[in-house]
Design a protein around this motif. Sequence first.
Motif, PDB file in Angstrom:
ATOM      1  N   LEU A 116      84.641  29.544  95.117  1.00 28.12           N
ATOM      2  CA  LEU A 116      84.291  29.855  96.505  1.00 28.12           C
ATOM      3  C   LEU A 116      85.233  29.146  97.473  1.00 28.12           C
ATOM      4  O   LEU A 116      85.653  29.724  98.489  1.00 28.12           O
ATOM      5  N   ALA A 117      85.581  27.897  97.152  1.00 29.21           N
ATOM      6  CA  ALA A 117      86.512  27.144  98.003  1.00 29.21           C
ATOM      7  C   ALA A 117      87.901  27.787  97.978  1.00 29.21           C
ATOM      8  O   ALA A 117      88.580  27.887  99.011  1.00 29.21           O
ATOM      9  N   GLU A 118      88.327  28.239  96.810  1.00 34.01           N
ATOM     10  CA  GLU A 118      89.635  28.891  96.692  1.00 34.01           C
ATOM     11  C   GLU A 118      89.672  30.212  97.448  1.00 34.01           C
ATOM     12  O   GLU A 118      90.703  30.575  98.024  1.00 34.01           O
ATOM     13  N   GLN A 119      88.534  30.940  97.469  1.00 32.81           N
ATOM     14  CA  GLN A 119      88.478  32.198  98.222  1.00 32.81           C
ATOM     15  C   GLN A 119      88.736  31.936  99.706  1.00 32.81           C
ATOM     16  O   GLN A 119      89.494  32.677 100.350  1.00 32.81           O
ATOM     17  N   LYS A 120      88.134  30.891 100.247  1.00 34.83           N
ATOM     18  CA  LYS A 120      88.349  30.556 101.661  1.00 34.83           C
ATOM     19  C   LYS A 120      89.800  30.170 101.917  1.00 34.83           C
ATOM     20  O   LYS A 120      90.403  30.567 102.922  1.00 34.83           O
ATOM     21  N   GLU A 121      90.348  29.390 101.011  1.00 33.47           N
ATOM     22  CA  GLU A 121      91.739  28.958 101.147  1.00 33.47           C
ATOM     23  C   GLU A 121      92.690  30.159 101.113  1.00 33.47           C
ATOM     24  O   GLU A 121      93.628  30.253 101.923  1.00 33.47           O
TER      25      GLU A 121
END
Length: 484
Positions: A338-343
């Motif tokens: 999920l954090a990588e999707q935002k990044e």
Amino acid sequence: MNSENFSISEKIVSPSYIRQGSQARRSHEQLIRLLLEQGKCPEEGWSESTIELFLNELAVMDSNNFLGNCGVGEREGRVASSLVARRHYRLIHGIGRSGDIAAIQPKATGSSLLNKLTNSVVLDILKLSGVRSVTSCFVVPMATGMSLTLCFLTLRHKRPKGRYIIWPRIDQKSCFKAMITAGFEPVVVENILEGDELRTDMEAVERKVQELGAENILCIHSTTSCFAPRVPDRLEELATMSAKYDIPHVVNNAYGVQSSKCMHLIQQGARVGRIDAFVQSLDKNFMVPVGGAIIAGFNESFIQEISRMYPGRASASPSLDVLITLLTLGASGYRKLLAEQKEMYTYLAQELKRLAAAHGERLLHTPHNPISLAMSLDDLQTQSGKSVTQLGSMLFTRQVSGARVVALGNKQMVSGHMFSGFMSHSEAYPHPYLNAASAVGITRDDVTLCIKRLDKCLKSLRKESSARSGSPIPLTGQEDHAGE
């Protein structure tokens, strides 16, 4: 191997070695015990050996794998191909019974346990992703559209006078056909343009409710995840209106689990008003094969009603796939995705904006959409209307999948309803555009390669247009660096 067998083994192999092996097995069993006790996604992912041990333990609990079993019924878990049996870990009976997809099967204890655990683990992930107050959910072996249909059919029994479904427009066929298939009449509410964004027209929704009469409306059918320049519906306002007029509210959250913004909208909508059920895809949110969805809600009895509406048993494949995936990732692994999707969303927006400027276009301003982005194609449209649609085919043949090119003036008949400006979510959106999405699992390399190929396609189209018109290609001063 149980404790008795380990004790016997000590007579064959050195007891110290057997004890070491026994301790190693207990480490696997400890993880399984915690899963059974807590029913939550483990914080850290499991190894493949632990997952396979667990699945094999479940499989031997199903009657088709009993030693000496004699089956004389019409459904006994018989499989002609050993390859198929291995593909399903010999969990052949599926889930549920003829009257309820959530019911226990007496001759498939392992598969029933798998079903219950999967629903429990998925519920934990929905809470982790932002809908803290969700109380119940179940995995259904149908994609999002048919899962929405199941929700509408369940509501039919609660609202026998309900004929209409209020639907803020989104140009995606399956959610529209879900209403038609269930036997209801969609009432399409056009979006309003705010800047570049297409947003819910709350005044128009309320006018339709008052015009049709609340008792004649089955539900409001809203949307979170969508293609820009459309943005998620105003869920809090819609939920408040649903509570005000006592109208059920079903949310199409197709790929919204990966977005904290979409999940926050659902949480807030349930807090301030009414949301009866929200539906999300398995493949788009958890990177598993297509064919499953999660139906969730805040009233456990209503979610159980939906599960009982499903006719017959069901395939266990979607439940098995998502359980294996979540046990592999663990809660920490899913949070990392999920954090990588935002990044990657930020990186994709940055690269599209730079490329757009190099070609006399711009990145449309859609801050309320947390997954999808849109780049204008106004300059390309000026050169040639055909160039816009040609761009889409050029990208596809160059192995850029998922990009959507939306030209002006498309018309499309869907289940008897004519949509003007189809694919743009509006009858008269002012710009042709290209969509790209930063969905869960996308990598930096995906973005970089897409931008490079898109840049080449745009340059090629401009050269073709210039050759036809005999005019020189205008330079912006930035295009030499675009897509590097």
